[in-house]
Design a protein around this motif. Structure first.
Motif, PDB file in Angstrom:
ATOM      1  N   GLN A   1       0.823  -1.209   0.000  1.00  0.00           N
ATOM      2  CA  GLN A   1       0.000   0.000   0.000  1.00  0.00           C
ATOM      3  C   GLN A   1       0.860   1.264   0.000  1.00  0.00           C
ATOM      4  O   GLN A   1       0.371   2.366  -0.276  1.00  0.00           O
ATOM      5  CB  GLN A   1      -0.932   0.006   1.224  1.00  0.00           C
ATOM      6  CG  GLN A   1      -1.884  -1.185   1.286  1.00  0.00           C
ATOM      7  CD  GLN A   1      -2.769  -1.278   0.060  1.00  0.00           C
ATOM      8  OE1 GLN A   1      -3.225  -0.257  -0.454  1.00  0.00           O
ATOM      9  NE2 GLN A   1      -2.998  -2.493  -0.429  1.00  0.00           N
ATOM     10  N   ASP A   2       2.149   1.092   0.338  1.00  0.00           N
ATOM     11  CA  ASP A   2       3.049   2.246   0.381  1.00  0.00           C
ATOM     12  C   ASP A   2       3.629   2.588  -0.991  1.00  0.00           C
ATOM     13  O   ASP A   2       4.466   3.484  -1.101  1.00  0.00           O
ATOM     14  CB  ASP A   2       4.200   1.975   1.359  1.00  0.00           C
ATOM     15  CG  ASP A   2       3.706   1.839   2.795  1.00  0.00           C
ATOM     16  OD1 ASP A   2       2.628   2.388   3.091  1.00  0.00           O
ATOM     17  OD2 ASP A   2       4.396   1.184   3.603  1.00  0.00           O
ATOM     18  N   CYS A   3       3.232   1.853  -2.028  1.00  0.00           N
ATOM     19  CA  CYS A   3       3.748   2.106  -3.379  1.00  0.00           C
ATOM     20  C   CYS A   3       3.489   3.552  -3.794  1.00  0.00           C
ATOM     21  O   CYS A   3       2.410   4.106  -3.550  1.00  0.00           O
ATOM     22  CB  CYS A   3       3.053   1.188  -4.390  1.00  0.00           C
ATOM     23  SG  CYS A   3       3.565  -0.522  -4.316  1.00  0.00           S
ATOM     24  N   ARG A   4       4.484   4.118  -4.465  1.00  0.00           N
ATOM     25  CA  ARG A   4       4.326   5.463  -5.005  1.00  0.00           C
ATOM     26  C   ARG A   4       4.841   5.492  -6.438  1.00  0.00           C
ATOM     27  O   ARG A   4       5.722   4.713  -6.804  1.00  0.00           O
ATOM     28  CB  ARG A   4       5.099   6.477  -4.158  1.00  0.00           C
ATOM     29  CG  ARG A   4       4.530   6.672  -2.755  1.00  0.00           C
ATOM     30  CD  ARG A   4       5.332   7.691  -1.977  1.00  0.00           C
ATOM     31  NE  ARG A   4       6.722   7.265  -1.806  1.00  0.00           N
ATOM     32  CZ  ARG A   4       7.655   8.004  -1.212  1.00  0.00           C
ATOM     33  NH1 ARG A   4       7.357   9.215  -0.767  1.00  0.00           N
ATOM     34  NH2 ARG A   4       8.876   7.545  -1.076  1.00  0.00           N
ATOM     35  N   ILE A   5       4.299   6.387  -7.227  1.00  0.00           N
ATOM     36  CA  ILE A   5       4.777   6.536  -8.604  1.00  0.00           C
ATOM     37  C   ILE A   5       6.255   6.929  -8.573  1.00  0.00           C
ATOM     38  O   ILE A   5       6.658   7.814  -7.814  1.00  0.00           O
ATOM     39  CB  ILE A   5       3.949   7.601  -9.350  1.00  0.00           C
ATOM     40  CG1 ILE A   5       2.517   7.096  -9.540  1.00  0.00           C
ATOM     41  CG2 ILE A   5       4.577   7.932 -10.700  1.00  0.00           C
ATOM     42  CD1 ILE A   5       1.572   8.116 -10.143  1.00  0.00           C
TER      43      ILE A   5
ATOM     44  N   ASP B   1       8.602   4.679  -7.773  1.00  0.00           N
ATOM     45  CA  ASP B   1       9.293   3.641  -7.003  1.00  0.00           C
ATOM     46  C   ASP B   1       9.762   2.509  -7.914  1.00  0.00           C
ATOM     47  O   ASP B   1       9.106   2.172  -8.906  1.00  0.00           O
ATOM     48  CB  ASP B   1       8.358   3.037  -5.946  1.00  0.00           C
ATOM     49  CG  ASP B   1       8.242   3.909  -4.705  1.00  0.00           C
ATOM     50  OD1 ASP B   1       8.963   4.921  -4.624  1.00  0.00           O
ATOM     51  OD2 ASP B   1       7.423   3.563  -3.834  1.00  0.00           O
TER      52      ASP B   1
ATOM     53  N   ARG C   1       2.140   4.195 -12.789  1.00  0.00           N
ATOM     54  CA  ARG C   1       0.733   4.529 -12.547  1.00  0.00           C
ATOM     55  C   ARG C   1       0.158   3.619 -11.469  1.00  0.00           C
ATOM     56  O   ARG C   1       0.504   2.439 -11.398  1.00  0.00           O
ATOM     57  CB  ARG C   1      -0.059   4.371 -13.847  1.00  0.00           C
ATOM     58  CG  ARG C   1      -1.528   4.772 -13.739  1.00  0.00           C
ATOM     59  CD  ARG C   1      -2.248   4.474 -15.044  1.00  0.00           C
ATOM     60  NE  ARG C   1      -3.691   4.605 -14.899  1.00  0.00           N
ATOM     61  CZ  ARG C   1      -4.574   4.056 -15.713  1.00  0.00           C
ATOM     62  NH1 ARG C   1      -4.161   3.332 -16.736  1.00  0.00           N
ATOM     63  NH2 ARG C   1      -5.866   4.222 -15.528  1.00  0.00           N
ATOM     64  N   LEU C   2      -0.720   4.167 -10.639  1.00  0.00           N
ATOM     65  CA  LEU C   2      -1.445   3.410  -9.617  1.00  0.00           C
ATOM     66  C   LEU C   2      -2.935   3.706  -9.776  1.00  0.00           C
ATOM     67  O   LEU C   2      -3.324   4.858  -9.953  1.00  0.00           O
ATOM     68  CB  LEU C   2      -0.989   3.824  -8.211  1.00  0.00           C
ATOM     69  CG  LEU C   2       0.494   3.594  -7.863  1.00  0.00           C
ATOM     70  CD1 LEU C   2       0.848   4.340  -6.588  1.00  0.00           C
ATOM     71  CD2 LEU C   2       0.780   2.110  -7.702  1.00  0.00           C
TER      72      LEU C   2
ATOM     73  N   GLN D   1      -6.727  -3.057  -6.550  1.00  0.00           N
ATOM     74  CA  GLN D   1      -5.689  -2.042  -6.689  1.00  0.00           C
ATOM     75  C   GLN D   1      -4.606  -2.551  -7.644  1.00  0.00           C
ATOM     76  O   GLN D   1      -4.097  -3.659  -7.491  1.00  0.00           O
ATOM     77  CB  GLN D   1      -5.089  -1.714  -5.325  1.00  0.00           C
ATOM     78  CG  GLN D   1      -6.083  -1.034  -4.390  1.00  0.00           C
ATOM     79  CD  GLN D   1      -5.464  -0.703  -3.056  1.00  0.00           C
ATOM     80  OE1 GLN D   1      -4.664  -1.461  -2.524  1.00  0.00           O
ATOM     81  NE2 GLN D   1      -5.833   0.447  -2.500  1.00  0.00           N
TER      82      GLN D   1
ATOM     83  N   VAL E   1      -1.053  -1.846 -10.285  1.00  0.00           N
ATOM     84  CA  VAL E   1       0.217  -1.142 -10.491  1.00  0.00           C
ATOM     85  C   VAL E   1       0.614  -1.317 -11.958  1.00  0.00           C
ATOM     86  O   VAL E   1       0.530  -2.417 -12.505  1.00  0.00           O
ATOM     87  CB  VAL E   1       1.327  -1.716  -9.586  1.00  0.00           C
ATOM     88  CG1 VAL E   1       2.678  -1.100  -9.944  1.00  0.00           C
ATOM     89  CG2 VAL E   1       1.010  -1.472  -8.127  1.00  0.00           C
TER      90      VAL E   1
ATOM     91  N   ARG F   1      -1.620  -4.916  -7.091  1.00  0.00           N
ATOM     92  CA  ARG F   1      -0.665  -4.330  -6.151  1.00  0.00           C
ATOM     93  C   ARG F   1      -0.163  -5.357  -5.134  1.00  0.00           C
ATOM     94  O   ARG F   1       0.967  -5.257  -4.652  1.00  0.00           O
ATOM     95  CB  ARG F   1      -1.297  -3.144  -5.425  1.00  0.00           C
ATOM     96  CG  ARG F   1      -0.280  -2.324  -4.633  1.00  0.00           C
ATOM     97  CD  ARG F   1      -0.896  -1.139  -3.914  1.00  0.00           C
ATOM     98  NE  ARG F   1      -1.430  -0.147  -4.836  1.00  0.00           N
ATOM     99  CZ  ARG F   1      -1.749   1.101  -4.462  1.00  0.00           C
ATOM    100  NH1 ARG F   1      -1.592   1.487  -3.201  1.00  0.00           N
ATOM    101  NH2 ARG F   1      -2.243   1.953  -5.336  1.00  0.00           N
TER     102      ARG F   1
ATOM    103  N   ARG G   1      10.622  -3.080  -2.164  1.00  0.00           N
ATOM    104  CA  ARG G   1      11.234  -1.993  -2.925  1.00  0.00           C
ATOM    105  C   ARG G   1      12.679  -2.312  -3.268  1.00  0.00           C
ATOM    106  O   ARG G   1      13.345  -3.093  -2.599  1.00  0.00           O
ATOM    107  CB  ARG G   1      11.189  -0.691  -2.118  1.00  0.00           C
ATOM    108  CG  ARG G   1       9.834  -0.036  -2.046  1.00  0.00           C
ATOM    109  CD  ARG G   1       9.967   1.443  -1.712  1.00  0.00           C
ATOM    110  NE  ARG G   1      10.835   1.678  -0.554  1.00  0.00           N
ATOM    111  CZ  ARG G   1      11.344   2.863  -0.243  1.00  0.00           C
ATOM    112  NH1 ARG G   1      11.104   3.907  -1.003  1.00  0.00           N
ATOM    113  NH2 ARG G   1      12.100   3.015   0.829  1.00  0.00           N
TER     114      ARG G   1
END
Length: 235
Positions: A154-158, A160, A180-181, A189, A191, A226, A232
């Motif tokens: 859930q901590d994924c960010r564009i 990463d 993109r998320l 969800q 990715v 996701r 990471r």
């Protein structure tokens, strides 16, 4: 006009197959050539005679051993049961019997494939090098794993870089840069991102060297749930 004999590398065979040193194969191919294309004589002995005898007036480099025939249509080998008598040379006993030496070859088909793959890879590298701005190596990067003890997808960010669970367990995690998320119509969800490749996941010239932990940006993009993100990393 005559019957052509093949060397191992001129046939197609299992990569695990071994051959006797200087082994050749009778084939089903016959050819007709002008006599002035004949370079010199050589001698082919059956396997029973080869190790204990030698033909008179022949250099050792011009003496071969044959145990099997080769079918170019079936791409198969078959032991020769009855070896025809040849009175064109006289056999004499060797001073010392030869010891069988086994060797391995790359088949003609495999060699051609490798040559084509190598040429294609070199051409691709030339194109990439031409497209790079001076001093840039944006597609040759080093990956460093983030050793954080835990990671929540859930901590994924564009932007990463992440490890993605592969379809097969034996395969290493996929490297992905998130672009993109979103949440799809089923509420899942998702990715979406650009895939990065390790050297062994590409085709390259055998002479090419790579940096340790080097990876490559590709033109492949994938979309995955996701929850398939494992952790990471950093490129």
């Amino acid at each position: 006009y005559g019957n052509q004999y093949y060397r191992p590398r001129e046939t197609n065979f299992a990569t695990s197959r071994r051959f006797l040193e200087k082994e050749v194969f009778s084939s089903d191919i016959t050819i007709a050539i002008p006599r002035n294309q004949v370079l010199c004589r050589c001698c082919v002995l059956n396997i029973k005679d080869y190790f204990c005898s030698r033909p008179e007036n022949f250099d050792e480099k011009d003496v071969y051993v044959c145990e099997s025939s080769y079918s170019s249509n079936a791409r198969a080998f078959k032991k020769i049961k009855n070896w025809p008598q040849n009175n064109n040379y006289k056999l004499v006993q060797r001073d010392k019997n030869l010891e069988p030496k086994w060797v391995m070859f790359v088949s003609q088909e495999k060699a051609k494939e490798r040559k084509e793959e190598s040429a294609e890879s070199e051409e691709r590298e030339k194109v990439v090098d031409k497209e790079k701005p001076d001093g840039s190596s944006h597609d040759e990067l080093v990956v460093v794993q983030d050793n954080a003890p835990s990671y929540n997808p859930q901590d994924c960010r564009i932007g990463d870089f992440v490890y993605v669970e592969p379809k097969e367990r034996e395969i290493e995690p996929i490297l992905l840069k998130i672009q993109r998320l979103w949440t799809n119509q089923e509420g899942q969800q998702m990715v979406y991102g650009n895939q990065y490749y390790r050297p062994r996941e590409t085709n390259f010239a055998t002479s090419r060297r790579f940096l340790e932990k080097e990876v490559f940006s590709s033109d492949i993009t994938i979309a995955i749930p996701r929850n398939q993100v494992l952790g990471r990393c950093c490129v």
